[in-house]
Scaffold this active site. Structure first.
Site, mmCIF file in Angstrom:
data_model
loop_
_atom_site.group_PDB
_atom_site.id
_atom_site.type_symbol
_atom_site.label_atom_id
_atom_site.label_comp_id
_atom_site.label_asym_id
_atom_site.label_seq_id
_atom_site.Cartn_x
_atom_site.Cartn_y
_atom_site.Cartn_z
ATOM 1 C CG ASP A 140 5.887 3.945 1.558
ATOM 2 O OD1 ASP A 140 5.820 4.694 2.552
ATOM 3 O OD2 ASP A 140 4.948 3.780 0.770
ATOM 4 C CG PHE B 213 -1.853 1.260 1.120
ATOM 5 C CD1 PHE B 213 -3.016 1.214 0.367
ATOM 6 C CD2 PHE B 213 -1.520 2.445 1.749
ATOM 7 C CE1 PHE B 213 -3.832 2.332 0.254
ATOM 8 C CE2 PHE B 213 -2.331 3.563 1.643
ATOM 9 C CZ PHE B 213 -3.496 3.509 0.900
ATOM 10 C CE LYS C 132 -0.344 7.039 6.296
ATOM 11 N NZ LYS C 132 -1.558 7.735 5.861
#
Length: 404
Positions: free
Chosen positions: A231, A146, A260
């Site tokens: 990531d 993801f 984030k």
């Protein structure tokens, strides 16, 4: 005395359902206030936040140092665009580059933008530095990944919900099983420019790869002149007990993708960090963002970097994470099939004979704990790093109660 007729939640939920696209299926909770690891809904009910905005709230809701940084900047300057330089830009980029041990930083806004940036940089590096023929660059990714939901990113997703009916898809990606070094080695060709992986796969259920996997990835990339892109948008910035999850494997990637928690739960902030021989391939006009690296984002991001520089939050995540995993592992065989994760991050597989993951999180919410389900009967737990031992024990006790 408050009665059901006085509750504000049903009307607020109905309004949201009426006026917004149905691209999420949220729990029936309408949050109005928050502090630290706790939130309060419009009817005054308090909940322990065990999702932390998918790790965007690593430092909790409204951390005083981050709020103060935002307030101070709001009174001065919020946006210039990258057509000019502002007085917060260099401090943020320098601090983040030093935290990552890299030469350069390219600030963006969302995590998906950071991933898209990483893809573009890797391709350009492949053409200009490695010598891959124009238009032939390939990037290797993992099954179950993801990395976001843009059209390019969903082109290499194996999640049918994210991918189906959004084609035609962007070419240039090869998918291999996560954690399988042999498959990765077999997928590398002379046109491979990068391997893009999550150090821990969050959306897939907090999957931790086999020990030694990333050391093998690093060697394969070195041997084949391929960039390794980590990531760390969900896994990084203290979540797993270290600044970056890849540190657990004693591996350094060529490129970090961050987001984030970098915005402190206040403003979207993302970034790509790499050395000059990689990020230096970009020239003016080739990539950019009006809001990327804006003064407000940089002020908050610099404050986040300062919090991480103390090591306090990494230590808390490691110490409290051990307590969380001890409590969760005690439930294995009592309604829990398996527990995975590192630090204050856990994927918990519930016995599907008992209930689905959605039913678990609904029942947890009824007991004042907010979490998120994923893939059938798996739930994800990721409390803010400011959570207390008592909070952790309370959440585990509520999970145990609904499984009993």
């Amino acid at each position: 005395m408050v009665t059901d007729l006085d509750l504000r939640t049903p009307a607020a939920l109905a309004d949201a359902e009426r006026w917004t696209a149905h691209n999420y299926h949220p729990l029936p909770v309408v949050i109005a206030d928050a502090e630290g690891a706790w939130v309060t809904d419009v009817d005054g009910r308090r909940y322990l936040d065990f999702l932390a905005g998918y790790s965007a709230l690593n430092f909790g809701h409204r951390h005083p140092e981050l709020i103060n940084a935002a307030h101070a900047q709001l009174d001065r300057l919020t946006l210039t665009s990258r057509a000019f330089v502002h007085d917060q830009f260099a401090d943020f980029c320098r601090g983040l580059a030093e935290l990552c041990g890299k030469d350069l930083v390219l600030p963006m806004n969302t995590g998906a933008e950071a991933v898209e940036t990483g893809i573009k940089v890797a391709r350009k590096w492949g053409y200009q530095v490695k010598g891959v023929p124009d238009g032939q660059a390939e990037i290797i990714v993992a099954d179950g990944n993801f990395h976001g939901r843009t059209t390019t990113i969903i082109s290499f997703s194996t999640d049918t919900d994210a991918r189906d009916d959004f084609g035609p898809y962007t070419p240039g990606f090869r998918i291999v099983p996560y954690g399988d070094l042999a498959a990765l080695a077999g997928a590398i060709t002379p046109n491979t420019v990068a391997v893009l992986l999550e150090p821990i796969q969050g959306e897939a259920g907090v999957l931790v790869p086999p020990a030694g996997y990333f050391a093998g990835v690093r060697k394969l990339c070195d041997d084949s002149n391929v960039l390794f892109i980590a990531d760390e948008i969900q896994s990084g910035l203290g979540r797993t007990g270290k600044t970056f999850a890849i540190e657990h494997e004693a591996v350094v990637p060529d490129m970090y993708l961050l987001g984030k928690a970098l915005g402190g739960g206040i403003v979207p902030v993302s970034a790509v960090a790499a050395n000059r021989d990689v990020l230096g391939v970009l020239k003016p006009g080739e990539h950019g963002s009006t809001f990327g690296g804006n003064p407000l984002a940089c002020a908050v991001g610099a404050a986040v970097v300062r919090l991480l520089a103390t090591g306090e939050f990494q230590e808390r995540s490691a110490r409290l994470g051990a307590r969380l995993h001890e409590g969760l592992n005690a439930l294995v065989g009592k309604g829990v099939l398996a527990v995975r994760g590192r630090g204050l991050w856990a994927g918990v597989d519930i016995d599907p004979a008992l209930m689905t993951g959605r039913q678990v999180v609904e029942r947890l919410a009824a007991r004042g704990v907010l979490a998120k389900d994923t893939h059938g009967s798996t739930i994800r737990l990721a409390p803010p790093l400011v959570v207390t031992e008592q909070d952790l024990d309370h959440a585990v006790a509520q999970l145990a109660a609904i499984l009993a």
